[in-house]
Design a protein around this motif. Structure first.
Motif, mmCIF file in Angstrom:
data_model
loop_
_atom_site.group_PDB
_atom_site.id
_atom_site.type_symbol
_atom_site.label_atom_id
_atom_site.label_comp_id
_atom_site.label_asym_id
_atom_site.label_seq_id
_atom_site.Cartn_x
_atom_site.Cartn_y
_atom_site.Cartn_z
ATOM 1 N N VAL A 108 0.840 -1.202 0.000
ATOM 2 C CA VAL A 108 0.000 0.000 0.000
ATOM 3 C C VAL A 108 0.872 1.249 0.000
ATOM 4 C CG1 VAL A 108 -1.835 1.270 1.142
ATOM 5 C CG2 VAL A 108 -1.798 -1.235 1.250
ATOM 6 N N VAL A 109 0.728 2.038 -1.051
ATOM 7 C CA VAL A 109 1.428 3.318 -1.179
ATOM 8 C C VAL A 109 0.396 4.423 -0.992
ATOM 9 C CG1 VAL A 109 2.741 4.826 -2.709
ATOM 10 C CG2 VAL A 109 3.138 2.353 -2.754
ATOM 11 N N CYS A 110 0.620 5.262 -0.002
ATOM 12 C CA CYS A 110 -0.347 6.346 0.245
ATOM 13 C C CYS A 110 0.274 7.696 -0.059
ATOM 14 C CB CYS A 110 -0.864 6.305 1.680
ATOM 15 S SG CYS A 110 0.355 6.744 2.947
ATOM 16 N N GLY A 137 11.397 2.695 -7.436
ATOM 17 C CA GLY A 137 12.449 2.120 -6.614
ATOM 18 C C GLY A 137 12.015 0.969 -5.735
ATOM 19 N N MET A 138 10.723 0.739 -5.643
ATOM 20 C CA MET A 138 10.217 -0.363 -4.824
ATOM 21 C C MET A 138 10.457 -1.702 -5.517
ATOM 22 S SD MET A 138 6.614 1.297 -3.481
ATOM 23 C CE MET A 138 6.113 -0.191 -2.596
ATOM 24 N N GLU A 139 10.848 -2.706 -4.747
ATOM 25 C CA GLU A 139 11.033 -4.042 -5.308
ATOM 26 C C GLU A 139 9.692 -4.689 -5.651
ATOM 27 O OE1 GLU A 139 13.295 -6.358 -2.602
ATOM 28 O OE2 GLU A 139 15.110 -5.125 -2.787
ATOM 29 N N ASP A 140 8.665 -4.316 -4.925
ATOM 30 C CA ASP A 140 7.336 -4.901 -5.109
ATOM 31 C C ASP A 140 6.726 -4.487 -6.446
ATOM 32 O OD1 ASP A 140 6.899 -5.834 -2.094
ATOM 33 O OD2 ASP A 140 7.700 -3.797 -2.084
ATOM 34 N N LYS A 141 6.040 -5.410 -7.086
ATOM 35 C CA LYS A 141 5.395 -5.147 -8.370
ATOM 36 C C LYS A 141 3.914 -4.812 -8.206
ATOM 37 C CE LYS A 141 9.029 -5.905 -10.911
ATOM 38 N NZ LYS A 141 9.682 -4.787 -11.641
ATOM 39 N N LYS A 142 3.292 -5.398 -7.194
ATOM 40 C CA LYS A 142 1.851 -5.179 -6.997
ATOM 41 C C LYS A 142 1.642 -4.103 -5.935
ATOM 42 C CE LYS A 142 -0.990 -8.614 -7.166
ATOM 43 N NZ LYS A 142 -1.737 -9.870 -6.861
ATOM 44 N N ILE A 143 0.953 -3.044 -6.336
ATOM 45 C CA ILE A 143 0.806 -1.871 -5.473
ATOM 46 C C ILE A 143 -0.640 -1.382 -5.461
ATOM 47 C CG2 ILE A 143 1.409 0.597 -5.284
ATOM 48 C CD1 ILE A 143 4.196 -0.231 -6.424
ATOM 49 N N LEU A 144 -1.104 -0.996 -4.284
ATOM 50 C CA LEU A 144 -2.367 -0.281 -4.143
ATOM 51 C C LEU A 144 -2.002 1.168 -3.854
ATOM 52 C CD1 LEU A 144 -5.447 0.051 -3.733
ATOM 53 C CD2 LEU A 144 -5.094 -0.600 -1.332
ATOM 54 N N PHE A 145 -2.398 2.086 -4.742
ATOM 55 C CA PHE A 145 -2.055 3.502 -4.581
ATOM 56 C C PHE A 145 -3.302 4.254 -4.122
ATOM 57 C CE2 PHE A 145 -1.258 7.858 -5.576
ATOM 58 C CZ PHE A 145 0.123 8.026 -5.519
ATOM 59 N N PRO A 160 5.281 1.494 -15.995
ATOM 60 C CA PRO A 160 4.503 0.469 -16.703
ATOM 61 C C PRO A 160 4.792 -0.962 -16.252
ATOM 62 C CG PRO A 160 6.243 1.332 -18.111
ATOM 63 C CD PRO A 160 6.197 2.207 -16.902
ATOM 64 N N ASP A 161 5.906 -1.176 -15.557
ATOM 65 C CA ASP A 161 6.238 -2.522 -15.099
ATOM 66 C C ASP A 161 5.547 -2.890 -13.796
ATOM 67 O OD1 ASP A 161 7.849 -0.528 -13.856
ATOM 68 O OD2 ASP A 161 9.158 -2.093 -13.073
ATOM 69 N N LYS A 162 4.823 -1.928 -13.209
ATOM 70 C CA LYS A 162 4.139 -2.164 -11.943
ATOM 71 C C LYS A 162 2.654 -2.455 -12.174
ATOM 72 C CE LYS A 162 7.800 -0.861 -9.473
ATOM 73 N NZ LYS A 162 8.540 -1.696 -8.517
ATOM 74 N N ASP A 163 2.101 -3.295 -11.320
ATOM 75 C CA ASP A 163 0.663 -3.578 -11.306
ATOM 76 C C ASP A 163 0.055 -2.687 -10.238
ATOM 77 O OD1 ASP A 163 -1.902 -4.527 -11.044
ATOM 78 O OD2 ASP A 163 -1.336 -6.525 -10.330
#
Length: 310
Positions: A108-110, A137-145, A160-163
């Motif tokens: 979760v990115v807020c 810069g985050m290693e995680d690919k799946k993010i809730l913004f 574009p490489d992030k979900d």
């Protein structure tokens, strides 16, 4: 009269060890007496460095909360206690926890425009100036913004490489601007470059010559050889730029981009708060009070923002 009040504030802040932080959307007479002025990211970073025992925030509530989290040993005050942020208050921790339960591998990115309570259930905090850099810069690919889907859409396009999953939320002031507003401004000022904040809807952002944070917009205008600019963020920024660069022309994208919460704070509010901090019983000073537990939990994502955004 304004100068008289400013002089009184300057004396009070010196006598009472007060550091005044002012967001860039504040009025010029407030910016003039502030020790530090900037966008949310700059204020967040600088709040952690303040040595004064008292911090007076001229902005909105979530900003004062952030200053308190980063300087828990300081007394932090908000110049006008009614100054909130509709975007910051749009979502509750329970909603985010429910999504996390369904997708535990999604970080979760807020946006910093969130309450301290909401920050406690988030992994990383970002500002408009640091969002793309941090998410990349985050290693995680799946993010809730959360909560701003317009800023989130801007970040998703840049990463574009992030979900990136978005929820419906955002700044009602910036989101009110339409492509028709942009077309009208460009027709009126055909030689002007368009500089917008990514809290605007994608139809506006994608047509801009530059999209970025408040500080980014101001820096672009300062360095550009162009002489005319359409400013697509809070109208106070166009005014500040007019004062700073009188040889250039700055036009507002829309007269709808006025933040009523930012406009609540007046120079007299600052003066009265300084009086209250100094012990004047006839003046009120609204202090930010947060439990150690809340600060500790909410500060985790702020610390990550500073680490990844630095």
């Amino acid at each position: 009269m304004i100068r008289d009040i400013q002089e009184k504030i300057l004396k009070l802040k010196k006598d009472n060890d007060i550091c005044i932080l002012a967001h860039s959307y504040q009025a010029k007479e407030i910016v003039e007496i502030a020790d530090i002025t900037g966008d949310s990211y700059k204020l967040s970073v600088e709040a952690a460095k303040v040595e004064n025992k008292n911090i007076l925030l001229c902005g909105v509530h979530f900003m004062a909360e952030t200053a308190k989290m980063l300087s828990p040993d300081k007394r932090v005050f908000l110049a006008n206690p009614e100054a909130g942020c509709p975007m910051a208050e749009q979502m509750e921790p329970e909603l985010i926890n429910a999504i996390k339960a369904q997708e535990p591998d999604r970080k979760v990115v807020c946006y910093i425009n969130t309450t301290a309570a909401l920050k406690t259930v988030c992994d990383v905090c970002v500002t408009s100036s640091s969002a793309v850099k941090i998410v990349k810069g985050m290693e995680d690919k799946k993010i809730l913004f959360i909560p701003d889907c317009n800023l989130g859409s801007y970040v998703a396009e840049a990463c574009p490489d992030k979900d990136i999953k978005l929820l419906q939320g955002g700044c009602p002031v910036h989101a009110s601007v339409t492509k028709a507003d942009l077309d009208a401004a460009k027709a009126a000022h055909p030689n002007a470059l368009v500089l917008v904040h990514p809290e605007c809807v994608p139809a506006v952002t994608k047509q801009a010559d530059y999209a970025g944070s408040t500080s980014g917009i101001m820096e672009f205008a300062a360095k550009s050889d162009a002489k005319e600019f359409i400013i697509g963020t809070e109208i106070s920024i166009a005014e500040h730029l007019q004062y700073k660069f009188p040889e250039k022309k700055f036009y507002i994208l829309s007269k709808k981009i006025i933040c009523p919460n930012m406009k609540l704070t007046t120079l007299v509010d600052v003066y009265n708060t300084c009086r209250g901090i100094g012990g004047d019983s006839s003046a009120d000073a609204f202090e930010i009070i947060m439990s150690d537990e809340l600060i500790a939990k909410a500060k985790v994502c702020i610390d990550e923002m500073i680490r990844l955004g630095g």
